[in-house]
Design an enzyme around this catalytic site. Structure first.
Site, PDB file in Angstrom:
ATOM      1  N   GLU A 115     -13.249   1.353   5.072  1.00 26.66           N
ATOM      2  CA  GLU A 115     -13.806   1.871   3.828  1.00 26.66           C
ATOM      3  C   GLU A 115     -15.333   1.735   3.797  1.00 26.66           C
ATOM      4  OE1 GLU A 115      -9.926   0.134   1.575  1.00 26.66           O
ATOM      5  OE2 GLU A 115     -11.355  -0.945   2.829  1.00 26.66           O
ATOM      6  N   TYR A 162     -11.533  -6.387  -3.662  1.00 27.62           N
ATOM      7  CA  TYR A 162     -12.303  -5.151  -3.738  1.00 27.62           C
ATOM      8  C   TYR A 162     -13.149  -5.161  -5.009  1.00 27.62           C
ATOM      9  CZ  TYR A 162      -9.486  -2.749  -0.116  1.00 27.62           C
ATOM     10  OH  TYR A 162      -8.883  -2.360   1.052  1.00 27.62           O
ATOM     11  N   ASP A 174       0.831  -1.205   0.000  1.00 25.79           N
ATOM     12  CA  ASP A 174       0.000   0.000   0.000  1.00 25.79           C
ATOM     13  C   ASP A 174       0.865   1.254   0.000  1.00 25.79           C
ATOM     14  OD1 ASP A 174      -2.320  -1.542   0.055  1.00 25.79           O
ATOM     15  OD2 ASP A 174      -2.426  -1.531   2.244  1.00 25.79           O
TER      16      ASP A 174
END
Length: 479
Positions: free
Chosen positions: A335, A444, A179
């Site tokens: 999220e 995702y 990330d």
């Protein structure tokens, strides 16, 4: 008369591509939660059959087809799926008969094709990004742009512009799967024909040097002005969400396009506008934001303070000229996506840090206080960034209101597997219709309603398995 998914599973109905055929009455004895659906892998030219078992116990399917002769047997664990694939040329006829103990039987027949025309499979999938994808305009260590590949592609973002152009973005993680920070750049592909073809992958956002990252893209379309915003997180070395780093941590930044993604503006940093006292760090949730029926622009964010992690939104009431933070929607969450219900209320659909289910909270407008978080037991989740959207076709002007919603996530509690799309027609109170669109590992996912009323789903498969675009009709969910 509407029929729930549980009732549909027990009806004596054969789901043929776009048609329904009567089957023997013994089909009514089949366990609820079994299904077989035809699909297409458009990148490899393979006809697929996705076998779903949501019955709660192991089930064995027998498949005859796709063109006579061969027979296949597959045992599928409870709350799982598998798929069969056959190489078939476009225009080839197929005929599949699937049975299971208890009287389950489904016949699917039609013509191989990727356009979702009547008689073709109502789900097709195309690989858009991979470690073999050449990105035009990558920033090199020498400060010059070049054409090259990334060792990892992750984090999908998806939107449909007012003219129907589909915009699909991903992190091009040049040096590895980690990330932010690091050498992460935002890649884009566009389609002007409802996903039948795509232009080349190109980089539309990168930092000034390769030790600094730009990632976690999120689109937000202003339907009134036609402007498309692409938010991303900008991180210098020594900064990630759990490390404060220099200059206030990660900065929320956007670029914008007034020509449906052909060209993009210079970056605009909104850090000073949205940063609140006591925040340690923050980031924009990837995928997309929304515009409400009042014209307000809403982009979900996550922030961290001494009490932990929280979610909320940044808001604009002047078409993106200025931004401010609204109200906190939930805590111990990550999220999220914002959705406006048919009532006009704003609801936050949130990934929880530890609970294996989604959580909701509601506010009148995203700026007034949210109510208490409630657990959505009908939406199991392993801890993943999923998506919920209103079923509204893209068009110029202030968006309308609808009670029809779609939800996408990896619908298990143990791993990021079984990417499932669900349909609700009662503002998310129930999700009777659902279908697996990717058996096995996924990650995702994010969605958009396309110009012709079909639904696009952009999802990742692990760190280096690629980013895929699936297009499906509502019939795929309901038949």
């Amino acid at each position: 008369m509407r029929t729930s998914a549980r009732a549909l599973a027990a009806l004596t109905v054969l789901a043929a591509a776009g048609t329904a055929l009567a089957v023997p009455a013994t089909a009514t004895a089949a366990p609820a939660g079994l299904n077989a659906r035809a699909a297409m892998n458009c990148s490899t030219g393979q006809l697929q059959l996705i076998l779903e078992n949501q019955s709660g116990s192991e089930q064995t399917f027998t498949v005859e087809g796709p063109d006579g002769g061969a027979s296949y047997t597959r045992t599928v664990a409870a709350d799982s799926s598998t798929q069969l694939e056959w190489k078939r040329a476009d225009g080839t006829a197929y005929h599949l008969v699937t049975t299971a103990p208890g009287g389950f039987q489904r016949t699917q027949q039609g013509t191989v094709g990727c356009g979702l025309e009547s008689g073709t499979p109502q789900l097709n999938t195309t690989k858009l990004f991979g470690t073999d994808t050449t990105f035009h305009g990558l920033l090199g260590d020498d400060g010059k742009e070049y054409d090259g590949k990334a060792k990892s592609v992750r984090i999908p973002a998806l939107a449909t512009a007012n003219d129907g152009t589909i915009l699909a973005a991903t992190d091009a993680r040049v040096e590895g799967s980690g990330d932010l920070p690091g050498n992460i750049q935002v890649g884009l592909r566009r389609s002007t024909d409802n996903g039948a073809s795509w232009d080349d992958a190109r980089i539309i956002a990168h930092a000034d040097k390769t030790d600094t990252g730009t990632g976690d893209a999120s689109f937000l379309v202003d339907r009134e002005s036609g402007r498309v915003f692409l938010f991303y997180n900008f991180a210098r070395p020594g900064t990630n969400f759990f490390q404060d780093g220099p200059d206030g941590g990660q900065h929320l930044t956007y670029i914008s396009s007034d020509d449906n993604g052909k060209t993009w503006s210079d970056p605009v940093d909104v850090h000073s506008q949205i940063r609140q006292s006591g925040w340690k760090n923050q980031f924009a949730s990837s995928g997309h934001g929304i515009q409400t029926s009042e014209g307000r622009l809403i982009q979900p964010v996550v922030y961290r303070d001494d009490a932990g992690t929280h979610t909320g939104n940044i808001l604009s009431d002047d078409h993106g000229k200025t931004w401010r933070f609204g109200a906190t929607a939930g805590s111990d969450v990550n999220e999220s996506k914002a959705i406006q219900r048919g009532s006009g209320a704003l609801v936050q659909n949130m990934r929880h840090n530890s609970e294996k289910a989604r959580y909701y909270a509601s506010s009148p407008d995203g700026e007034s206080a949210f109510g208490a978080m409630t657990r959505a037991d009908e939406l199991p989740d392993p801890g993943n960034n999923g998506d919920e959207i209103s079923y509204l076709r893209p068009q110029a002007g202030t968006p309308g209101l609808t009670k029809t919603a779609l939800f996408s996530n990896t619908a298990t509690t143990s791993a990021r597997d079984e990417l499932t799309v669900r349909l609700s027609e009662d503002d998310g109170a129930s999700w009777d219709n659902r279908a697996v669109i990717k058996s096995g590992a996924a990650g995702y996912s994010t969605m958009a309603v396309l110009g012709d009323g079909t639904v696009g789903n952009l999802y990742e498969v692990g760190n280096d398995g690629g980013v895929y675009f699936s297009r499906l009709s509502l019939d795929y969910l309901t038949k």
